[in-house]
Write a protein that holds these residues in place. Sequence first.
Motif, short mmCIF file in Angstrom:
data_model
loop_
_atom_site.label_atom_id
_atom_site.label_comp_id
_atom_site.label_asym_id
_atom_site.label_seq_id
_atom_site.Cartn_x
_atom_site.Cartn_y
_atom_site.Cartn_z
N PRO A 118 0.83 -1.21 0.00
CA PRO A 118 0.00 0.00 0.00
C PRO A 118 0.86 1.26 0.00
CG PRO A 118 0.00 -1.00 2.15
CD PRO A 118 0.70 -1.95 1.25
N LEU A 119 2.06 1.14 0.55
CA LEU A 119 2.88 2.34 0.64
C LEU A 119 3.55 2.67 -0.68
CD1 LEU A 119 4.27 1.90 4.20
CD2 LEU A 119 2.87 3.75 3.35
N TRP A 120 3.76 1.65 -1.49
CA TRP A 120 4.33 1.91 -2.81
C TRP A 120 3.24 2.41 -3.75
CZ3 TRP A 120 8.96 0.03 -5.61
CH2 TRP A 120 10.02 -0.25 -4.74
N ALA A 121 1.99 2.23 -3.34
CA ALA A 121 0.90 2.41 -4.27
C ALA A 121 0.91 3.76 -4.97
CB ALA A 121 -0.42 2.19 -3.57
N SER A 122 0.68 4.83 -4.25
CA SER A 122 0.61 6.10 -4.97
C SER A 122 0.86 7.27 -4.04
CB SER A 122 -0.74 6.26 -5.64
OG SER A 122 -0.80 7.53 -6.22
N TYR A 123 1.77 8.11 -4.47
CA TYR A 123 2.16 9.27 -3.69
C TYR A 123 0.97 10.20 -3.41
CZ TYR A 123 4.37 13.84 -2.97
OH TYR A 123 4.72 15.06 -2.50
N ILE B 129 4.99 12.75 -9.80
CA ILE B 129 4.35 14.06 -9.93
C ILE B 129 5.35 15.21 -9.94
CG2 ILE B 129 3.78 14.01 -7.43
CD1 ILE B 129 1.72 15.86 -10.03
N ILE B 130 6.39 15.16 -9.10
CA ILE B 130 7.27 16.32 -8.99
C ILE B 130 8.06 16.56 -10.27
CG2 ILE B 130 9.25 17.31 -7.76
CD1 ILE B 130 8.14 16.27 -5.20
N VAL B 131 8.79 15.55 -10.73
CA VAL B 131 9.53 15.71 -11.98
C VAL B 131 8.55 16.01 -13.12
CG1 VAL B 131 11.08 14.58 -13.62
CG2 VAL B 131 11.36 14.16 -11.18
N THR B 132 7.37 15.41 -13.04
CA THR B 132 6.37 15.61 -14.10
C THR B 132 5.94 17.07 -14.22
OG1 THR B 132 5.58 13.38 -13.65
CG2 THR B 132 4.16 14.78 -14.98
N THR B 133 5.67 17.73 -13.08
CA THR B 133 5.20 19.11 -13.18
C THR B 133 6.27 20.01 -13.79
OG1 THR B 133 5.86 19.45 -10.89
CG2 THR B 133 3.53 19.11 -11.27
N PHE B 134 7.54 19.62 -13.66
CA PHE B 134 8.60 20.47 -14.20
C PHE B 134 8.93 20.17 -15.66
CE2 PHE B 134 9.42 21.32 -9.77
CZ PHE B 134 9.85 22.62 -9.77
N VAL C 173 -0.08 18.78 -21.51
CA VAL C 173 0.04 17.36 -21.15
C VAL C 173 -0.51 17.14 -19.74
CG1 VAL C 173 1.62 15.44 -20.86
CG2 VAL C 173 2.09 17.19 -22.58
N THR C 174 -1.60 16.39 -19.63
CA THR C 174 -2.18 16.13 -18.32
C THR C 174 -2.08 14.64 -18.00
OG1 THR C 174 -3.75 17.91 -18.72
CG2 THR C 174 -4.19 16.46 -16.86
N THR C 175 -1.14 14.29 -17.15
CA THR C 175 -1.06 12.90 -16.70
C THR C 175 -2.07 12.73 -15.57
OG1 THR C 175 0.60 13.35 -15.03
CG2 THR C 175 1.40 12.81 -17.23
N LEU C 176 -2.31 11.51 -15.15
CA LEU C 176 -3.29 11.27 -14.10
C LEU C 176 -2.92 11.99 -12.79
CD1 LEU C 176 -5.99 10.03 -13.58
CD2 LEU C 176 -4.86 7.93 -12.85
N PRO C 177 -1.66 11.90 -12.33
CA PRO C 177 -1.32 12.66 -11.11
C PRO C 177 -1.57 14.17 -11.28
CG PRO C 177 0.37 11.04 -11.54
CD PRO C 177 -0.56 10.99 -12.71
N ILE C 178 -1.25 14.73 -12.44
CA ILE C 178 -1.51 16.16 -12.64
C ILE C 178 -3.01 16.43 -12.58
CG2 ILE C 178 -1.39 18.06 -14.31
CD1 ILE C 178 1.28 17.09 -15.19
N PHE C 179 -3.79 15.54 -13.18
CA PHE C 179 -5.26 15.68 -13.16
C PHE C 179 -5.78 15.66 -11.72
CE2 PHE C 179 -9.53 13.90 -13.15
CZ PHE C 179 -10.17 14.71 -14.08
N ILE C 180 -5.27 14.72 -10.93
CA ILE C 180 -5.70 14.63 -9.53
C ILE C 180 -5.34 15.92 -8.78
CG2 ILE C 180 -5.35 13.44 -7.32
CD1 ILE C 180 -4.95 10.90 -8.80
N LEU C 181 -4.10 16.36 -8.96
CA LEU C 181 -3.64 17.56 -8.26
C LEU C 181 -4.49 18.77 -8.64
CD1 LEU C 181 -1.41 18.16 -6.23
CD2 LEU C 181 0.01 18.93 -8.12
N ASN C 182 -4.82 18.89 -9.94
CA ASN C 182 -5.63 20.02 -10.39
C ASN C 182 -7.02 20.00 -9.78
OD1 ASN C 182 -3.58 20.95 -11.95
ND2 ASN C 182 -4.33 20.06 -13.86
N ASN C 183 -7.55 18.80 -9.52
CA ASN C 183 -8.93 18.71 -9.05
C ASN C 183 -9.06 18.62 -7.54
OD1 ASN C 183 -10.96 18.49 -11.39
ND2 ASN C 183 -9.21 17.28 -12.04
N MET C 184 -7.92 18.35 -6.87
CA MET C 184 -7.97 18.12 -5.43
C MET C 184 -8.50 19.32 -4.66
SD MET C 184 -4.86 16.75 -3.12
CE MET C 184 -4.35 15.42 -4.18
#
Lengths: 295, 266
Positions: free
Chosen positions: A128-133, B206-211, B217-228
């Motif tokens: 679970p910890l590797w799952a997603s940041y 997410i971190i390297v991705t935002t830079f 380009v919207t990856t899933l982590p970027i999408f989540i961050l934008n909507n959070m």
Amino acid sequence: MNALLSPGLGRRTSSFLATHSRARLALVLIAPLTWLVVVYVVALALLLVTALWRVDGYTGQISPSWTLDNIRTVVTGSLYQTVTLRTVGVAVVVTVVDVLIALPIAFYMAKVASPRARRLLVIATLMPLWASYLVKAYAWRSLLSEQGLLNWVLAPTGLQGPGYGLTAAIITLSYLWLPYVILPIYAGLEKVPDSLIEASSDLGASTWRTLGSVVLPLTTPAIIAGTIFSFSLSLGDYITVTIVGGTSQVLGNLVYTNVGAANNLPLAAAIALVPIVIIFGYLALVRRTGALDNL
Amino acid sequence: MRIGRTAQAALATVSTLTLLVIYLPLLVVFINSFSTSLSLSWPPPGLTTQWWERAANSEGARAAVATSVGIALLATAMALVLGTLVAIALQRFDFFGRQTVNLLVILPIALPGIVTGIALNNFFRTILGVPLSIWTLVVAHATFCIVTVFNNAVARLRRTGTRLEEASSDLGAGIWTTFRLVTFPQLRSALLAGGLLAFALSFDEIIVTTFTAGSGVTTLPIFILNNMFRPNQAPVVAVIAVVMVIVSVIPIYLAQRLSSADVDHR
């Protein structure tokens, strides 16, 4: 092109390479080495160079003329000093918390649990910890919110959770990096031979004496390897601080603002040098302990 | 060292508590994804599946998943080639600068993500003058994915040793044939495990991705961050979060199985 692919030539290069190990090495190493040097080392070196450039006040363009202003701003500016101290402080606290949590569970997994339970525990701890940041940071955002689970649990006692702020950031970061600390410590403890532990107790050492004089020294490189991860990851993080940190700023926020909104890459580069210097300093400090072989 | 019953019980309790803390936040997100409360207040005032429906029908979320998968596949493919090559070089050859190359592979994950991010951002934009796009993102992801492939391949090469390869060349096989018929089959499951981890790493970054991602380009982590931070999107983000845990746990579980199967067969 056809001639190049003919079987005769293929066989000849093959036998040439079979007898020339240098050529074989070059063939294997050239692509990854070029990639890592061009994409990463050059990029890092150019970051340093960019930190010595300036932004033209009128056009907003970067002009490649040398200046120490950015470095001076970062080293002497009170904002940067405060933020650096805060970031390092958070990273140190997170690292200490993680090591304290990781030691007992890693020890239990490596030395007490049965082999079957051990395998299950490893998977249960790490999966679970590797799952997603982001999911984990988001989970803490909801746990720590005003009407979140933590305040609900604490309500009968009259206490309140920390809310969003630096404490929340420390909790979340510790949670995030825990597997990166448990894993190397567990691997290190697993390598400590049981025979040494038995010998120690046969010679009359108490449990604590054995832990302190046999187990701990042998596990130190692994523990330090774990701290490299939690420390380095905490130093560079800014997303968690954005999500649960309230208005607190860390070095990462400053870098991000200067790249994006302020469009001042040279200053951002200069700020980024701070974690680089700190990490390289830390790596140099722990190099002799053999921690780097445990990464 | 005799670990007394009390000490064993204490260790077991602490370990159980740690596991509880590890799973509790994820459980709460799962429950939140069914909550009727927009502000994720606890306990949930009521349960509903409407957020799951909304998430399933969300154009943006689906497009983001597709983008993330594409990028992760490309980055993994590149990392597989580069990681395998560097693993062979470091494990089968002794040469000057070996330690340095080893450090080079580890560096992109040993240094904070923000450093990798800004260094590549600066390299692409200022130095090369290349606008950020999906391709700059792939290059960035491949760079830090190399290490997971490398780690798995090196471990396997160390374990298999060189005897079979030597036998193969003694029997007259050329180096290509030896690689194709001996080295590669031995590496296959390790590469699969390394590739799965690289995929998960890229999918989640997410971190390297935002830079390094272009603005479109919207990856899933970027999408989540934008909507959070959008109040009426919070439960939908919870749904996506749950799905992400489930989806990314699968490759990690498989990778774990593949690497431990490896140890058992020895």
